[in-house]
Motif scaffolding. Structure first.
Motif, PDB file in Angstrom:
ATOM      1  N   MET A  95     -11.445   6.784  -4.533  1.00 15.34           N
ATOM      2  CA  MET A  95     -11.807   5.473  -4.684  1.00 15.34           C
ATOM      3  C   MET A  95     -10.777   4.292  -4.451  1.00 15.34           C
ATOM      4  SD  MET A  95     -13.813   6.644  -8.305  1.00 15.34           S
ATOM      5  CE  MET A  95     -14.375   4.876  -8.727  1.00 15.34           C
ATOM      6  N   ALA A  96      -9.781   4.290  -4.508  1.00 14.90           N
ATOM      7  CA  ALA A  96      -8.771   3.276  -4.420  1.00 14.90           C
ATOM      8  C   ALA A  96      -8.591   2.955  -3.144  1.00 14.90           C
ATOM      9  CB  ALA A  96      -7.340   3.661  -4.918  1.00 14.90           C
ATOM     10  N   LEU A  97      -8.993   4.009  -2.054  1.00 15.27           N
ATOM     11  CA  LEU A  97      -8.777   3.598  -0.704  1.00 15.27           C
ATOM     12  C   LEU A  97      -9.533   2.506  -0.162  1.00 15.27           C
ATOM     13  CD1 LEU A  97      -9.254   7.199   0.778  1.00 15.27           C
ATOM     14  CD2 LEU A  97      -6.987   5.812   0.811  1.00 15.27           C
ATOM     15  N   VAL A  98     -10.519   1.971  -1.179  1.00 18.32           N
ATOM     16  CA  VAL A  98     -11.345   0.749  -0.514  1.00 18.32           C
ATOM     17  C   VAL A  98     -10.126  -0.358  -0.536  1.00 18.32           C
ATOM     18  CG1 VAL A  98     -12.862  -0.844  -1.671  1.00 18.32           C
ATOM     19  CG2 VAL A  98     -13.677   1.547  -1.834  1.00 18.32           C
ATOM     20  N   THR A  99      -9.428  -0.477  -1.190  1.00 19.31           N
ATOM     21  CA  THR A  99      -8.402  -1.514  -1.067  1.00 19.31           C
ATOM     22  C   THR A  99      -7.887  -1.529   0.333  1.00 19.31           C
ATOM     23  OG1 THR A  99      -7.989  -1.765  -3.483  1.00 19.31           O
ATOM     24  CG2 THR A  99      -6.310  -2.695  -2.044  1.00 19.31           C
ATOM     25  N   PRO A 100      -7.153  -0.551   0.691  1.00 19.68           N
ATOM     26  CA  PRO A 100      -6.511  -0.561   2.007  1.00 19.68           C
ATOM     27  C   PRO A 100      -7.408  -0.932   3.198  1.00 19.68           C
ATOM     28  CG  PRO A 100      -6.272   1.581   1.188  1.00 19.68           C
ATOM     29  CD  PRO A 100      -6.650   0.684  -0.001  1.00 19.68           C
ATOM     30  N   VAL A 101      -8.593  -0.526   3.118  1.00 20.16           N
ATOM     31  CA  VAL A 101      -9.595  -0.440   4.216  1.00 20.16           C
ATOM     32  C   VAL A 101     -10.169  -1.885   4.229  1.00 20.16           C
ATOM     33  CG1 VAL A 101     -11.900   0.027   4.666  1.00 20.16           C
ATOM     34  CG2 VAL A 101     -10.454   2.052   4.144  1.00 20.16           C
ATOM     35  N   GLN A 102     -10.341  -2.399   2.958  1.00 23.50           N
ATOM     36  CA  GLN A 102     -10.830  -3.993   2.921  1.00 23.50           C
ATOM     37  C   GLN A 102      -9.821  -4.982   3.276  1.00 23.50           C
ATOM     38  OE1 GLN A 102     -13.809  -4.794   2.923  1.00 23.50           O
ATOM     39  NE2 GLN A 102     -14.967  -4.621   1.116  1.00 23.50           N
ATOM     40  N   GLU A 103      -8.581  -4.736   2.981  1.00 17.69           N
ATOM     41  CA  GLU A 103      -7.516  -5.609   3.316  1.00 17.69           C
ATOM     42  C   GLU A 103      -7.144  -5.462   4.929  1.00 17.69           C
ATOM     43  OE1 GLU A 103      -5.321  -7.444   1.807  1.00 17.69           O
ATOM     44  OE2 GLU A 103      -6.313  -7.015  -0.447  1.00 17.69           O
ATOM     45  N   ALA A 104      -7.330  -4.308   5.659  1.00 17.28           N
ATOM     46  CA  ALA A 104      -7.484  -4.015   7.068  1.00 17.28           C
ATOM     47  C   ALA A 104      -8.455  -4.900   7.667  1.00 17.28           C
ATOM     48  CB  ALA A 104      -7.411  -2.780   7.482  1.00 17.28           C
TER      49      ALA A 104
ATOM     50  N   ILE B 266      -3.954   1.310  -4.200  1.00 21.73           N
ATOM     51  CA  ILE B 266      -4.367   0.116  -4.789  1.00 21.73           C
ATOM     52  C   ILE B 266      -3.140  -1.080  -4.954  1.00 21.73           C
ATOM     53  CG2 ILE B 266      -5.618   1.206  -6.727  1.00 21.73           C
ATOM     54  CD1 ILE B 266      -3.360   0.847  -8.705  1.00 21.73           C
ATOM     55  N   ALA B 267      -1.845  -0.540  -4.437  1.00 17.31           N
ATOM     56  CA  ALA B 267      -0.919  -1.504  -4.389  1.00 17.31           C
ATOM     57  C   ALA B 267      -0.868  -2.359  -3.071  1.00 17.31           C
ATOM     58  CB  ALA B 267       0.638  -0.674  -4.500  1.00 17.31           C
ATOM     59  N   THR B 268      -1.708  -1.948  -2.076  1.00 18.18           N
ATOM     60  CA  THR B 268      -1.840  -2.313  -0.784  1.00 18.18           C
ATOM     61  C   THR B 268      -2.144  -3.738  -0.834  1.00 18.18           C
ATOM     62  OG1 THR B 268      -2.692  -0.266   0.096  1.00 18.18           O
ATOM     63  CG2 THR B 268      -3.327  -2.047   1.532  1.00 18.18           C
ATOM     64  N   VAL B 269      -2.776  -4.210  -1.838  1.00 18.48           N
ATOM     65  CA  VAL B 269      -3.178  -5.636  -2.042  1.00 18.48           C
ATOM     66  C   VAL B 269      -2.071  -6.395  -1.973  1.00 18.48           C
ATOM     67  CG1 VAL B 269      -2.997  -5.689  -4.437  1.00 18.48           C
ATOM     68  CG2 VAL B 269      -4.572  -7.449  -3.538  1.00 18.48           C
TER      69      VAL B 269
END
Length: 424
Positions: free
Chosen positions: A355-364, A407-410
């Motif tokens: 579920m947390a992979l949403v953050t790096p995908v959206q940031e990319a 989640i830290a990818t933000v």
């Protein structure tokens, strides 16, 4: 600021008057008037390559033709030949430093070349020679907008309007500056006046939509941006802002966007974690807040991409990324539920990490630089491999680390953007 520059780049393509080419060439002898006229017409028709050929033929016969060099600089900058355009503009100024037209054309070239300081200097020289030419004040206002100098932009636009009170482009520039100053009443009044002056002007409707979007009326903003696209289907900034306006009409998305905007993505906060343990709680809360915002972004995108009236606004890639993010949430939630039901720690942690992979995908997906986007997509893929490996090797530690990293990818994405994304 960058966002505004990205909007201004597209707005300027409509606002500029290609050197007010109708003024360039006045006073020339009859024998060379026709090439200048043809070049002006070709520039107005957005055929700069043809205008360049016409002007090069003229300059081969008359190499000292001041206005020929000035118009050629505009034709070249339209084709993004920045170095040659600047050279031609400077040659025009060298040939006639006491005339305002070469300085005026040079200022437009400098604006397009992202050299607003030079543009201001050039247009100030033109105004010293001919202060009553309203389009010159328009160029000055645009240069100040590029520099983020909102009040000087307003002052320049208003000075031009004192000469030509019904100039739609000057009124539009004033509205844009007022919007960035946060003056809602003036911005809306100026934008409405621009629309009244020229109801068929895409620029007027564009700045009206910007004012409405900035000051909390996304519904009216969406109507304005739709009108822009009706008048000029190729107006890319209007399309992007229409998407933003449609999203902002969703109260849940609007609230989440406001909350996320309250907290800057200060990636240096990570370094405080070992020193100030309570910061960990703040870190987690902010990261989760951004994650919820990205999920809301994906949901809104999918809903709009499936809507009959809005589906054509979205590229296939945008919709696919949004669907993929919702798929990650669904798959992760199922795996998390399975882990809880079976008492399987690894499965539960792996589900949360998915579920947390949403953050790096959206940031990319929301990174402008192709290199930065590739790095962040690679990072997301690496985290996905780590999650899969944790499930295969029954390693809860790996799953937990992947969860935290996702989640830290933000924060981690911020220095990547800052280093690799060019200033627009």
């Amino acid at each position: 600021m960058d966002g505004h520059r990205a909007q201004l780049r597209h707005a300027r393509q409509r606002l500029r008057r290609l050197g007010r080419a109708d003024a360039l060439g006045e006073g020339e002898v009859v024998g060379v008037a026709d090439p200048i006229e043809r070049a002006r017409a070709l520039l107005r028709l957005r055929r700069p390559a043809d205008a360049e050929r016409e002007l090069r033929g003229l300059l081969a016969r008359e190499p000292q033709h001041t206005d020929g060099h000035a118009l050629l600089s505009l034709a070249l900058i339209e084709q993004r030949q920045v170095a040659e355009a600047v050279e031609e503009a400077q040659e025009s100024v060298r040939l006639a430093p006491d005339q305002w037209l070469p300085h005026y054309a040079a200022a437009q070239v400098y604006n397009r070349a992202r050299r607003p300081d030079d543009a201001v200097a050039a247009i100030r020289t033109a105004l010293d020679i001919s202060p009553e030419y309203a389009p010159a004040w328009e160029v000055l206002a645009r240069a100040h907008l590029l520099k983020g100098e909102w009040q000087p932009a307003v002052d320049a636009a208003l000075h031009g309007l004192s000469i030509e009170p019904e100039d739609c482009d000057l009124v539009s520039l004033a509205s844009l500056a007022y919007t960035n100053l946060g003056d809602a009443a003036q911005a809306r009044a100026a934008a409405a006046h621009a629309v009244r002056i020229d109801p068929e002007s895409p620029t007027a409707h564009f700045v009206y939509g910007q004012a409405e979007l900035r000051f909390g009326a996304p519904g009216r903003a969406a109507e304005s941006f739709r009108e822009v696209l009706r008048l000029d289907p190729g107006f890319g900034a209007a399309r992007d802002l229409l998407v933003s306006a449609l999203k902002q009409r969703n109260p849940v998305y609007r609230r989440l966007s406001w909350l996320r905007g309250r907290f800057p993505q200060g990636w240096r906060l990570i370094f405080l974690l070992p020193v100030i343990p309570p910061v960990i709680a703040v870190f987690v809360i902010l990261a989760l807040l951004h994650w919820v915002g990205w999920v809301a972004e994906a949901w809104t995108m999918v809903r709009l991409a499936r809507g009959r009236a809005t589906r054509l606004l979205f590229e296939g890639a945008e919709a696919r990324v949004a669907v993929g993010c919702l798929g990650l949430v669904a798959a992760g939630a199922a795996l998390l539920g399975l882990g809880i039901g079976l008492g399987d720690e690894v499965a539960g942690l792996a589900g949360a990490a998915v579920m947390a992979l949403v953050t790096p995908v959206q940031e990319a997906a929301h990174t402008g630089s192709p290199v930065g986007r590739a790095i962040l997509y690679g990072w997301a893929g690496l985290l996905g491999v780590a999650v899969a490996a944790s499930a295969l090797t029954a390693s809860p530690g790996t799953a937990l680390l992947a969860l935290y990293a996702a989640i830290a990818t933000v924060w981690l994405a911020t220095p990547v953007r800052g280093r690799l994304t060019p200033v627009i």
